[in-house]
Design an enzyme around this catalytic site. Structure first.
Site, short mmCIF file in Angstrom:
data_model
loop_
_atom_site.label_atom_id
_atom_site.label_comp_id
_atom_site.label_asym_id
_atom_site.label_seq_id
_atom_site.Cartn_x
_atom_site.Cartn_y
_atom_site.Cartn_z
CE1 TYR A 175 -3.55 2.70 0.68
CE2 TYR A 175 -2.16 3.35 2.53
CZ TYR A 175 -3.22 3.60 1.68
OH TYR A 175 -3.95 4.77 1.82
CB THR A 212 -11.68 7.54 4.55
OG1 THR A 212 -10.76 6.44 4.72
CG2 THR A 212 -10.96 8.85 4.79
#
Length: 304
Positions: A175, A212
């Site tokens: 990531y 989020t």
């Protein structure tokens, strides 16, 4: 910088924007742009979520000029189709916000084209999308491309020998690599735009730590790290605040070409937008050039 929030955004009336992602930061970014008067196209892979996002914006801003377009960043064919549709529909585009992302699937997953999911979605999909929309961006008098990175990019490294994580897949380092690649792309795009006279301004941002959809709905939600983050979600800033660096970079006259914008406080995890600390690998122009050329080969796109 001033203590800037979305309420400080200049009017966007007469300007058009594409925002990738239907929830979280993408939704808050699209909502703020619509409130400022922009024409907003929300692009995402889930039509149902797109309809919900558009309805929610219209409920808040009844006169908003907002619509949804299907776009799956994990499919180069979908990206190319989206680009063709927009080029057939319109003559120009003022703002492109490369926002959508995937975070830390516990097991290695692939895109439709055989790329590792995070690299393919977070970086290569947006790389190809920007190329397909470049003809429209170049027709704008003041186009901006804003690409989201992450504070995770600080730990990122571009592994050219295993870019697709076929040999060694570890969710967080992969990531971080994808988000470092996004930042390097934003900087290299600015350099190439200046050199070629494209007239397109490129910037990057990161949201700090925000509540989020990646936090709650990512493929890695049920990993030990995902559970910890979910339980400690109260420590994260509201998602609307996480969108401030993106909105500042995309709209403020104070934002300069090549800027990297993030929150100002607590090691850039929360607060008002300010210049973010640039990870050293992001400044390696030789690696950025190599990554760009490799990305063109992998995606089959060229910028013009």
């Amino acid at each position: 910088m001033v203590k800037w929030t979305s309420s400080n955004m200049p009017s966007q009336k007469g300007r058009s924007a594409v925002v990738t992602g239907t929830g979280g930061l993408g939704f808050e970014t699209a909502l703020a742009l619509a409130q400022a008067g922009a024409e907003v196209i929300i692009a995402g892979r889930n039509p149902k979520k797109g309809v919900v996002a558009v309805a929610a914006i219209l409920e808040t801003v009844p006169a908003a000029d907002v619509r949804f377009e299907a776009l799956d960043l994990a499919s180069l064919a979908s990206v190319a189709d989206f680009g063709r549709r927009l080029r057939n529909q319109r003559l120009s585009l003022d703002i492109l916000i490369n926002n959508a992302g995937v975070m830390r699937p516990p097991k290695r997953r692939m895109t439709e084209d055989g790329f590792e999911l995070q690299l393919g979605t977070n970086y290569l999909g947006h790389f190809a999308l920007t190329a397909h929309l470049m003809p429209l961006l170049r027709q704008s008098k003041s186009a901006r491309v804003l690409t989201l990175s992450s504070i995770a990019a600080r730990q990122g490294a571009i592994d050219f020998n295993d870019l697709n994580a076929e040999v060694n897949y570890r969710p967080m380092p992969v990531y971080a690599q994808s988000k470092l690649a996004c930042l390097m792309f934003a900087l290299e795009l600015q350099r190439r735009s200046e050199a070629a006279g494209w007239g397109v301004t490129s910037l990057a941002s990161h949201p700090g730590l925000s509540r989020t959809n990646l936090l709650y709905n990512s493929a890695g939600r049920w990993s030990s790290v995902g559970i910890l983050r979910s339980l400690l979600g109260f420590m994260f800033q509201p998602v609307a605040h996480g969108a401030w660096p993106t909105l500042f970079a995309a709209t403020s006259p104070l934002a300069q070409p090549g800027n990297y914008i993030g929150p100002e406080r607590m090691s850039e995890t929360r607060g008002y937008p300010t210049l973010a600390k640039m990870p050293a690998p992001a400044l390696d122009q030789a690696d950025a050039k190599r990554l760009w050329e490799l990305s063109e080969t992998l995606t089959g796109v060229r910028f013009w």
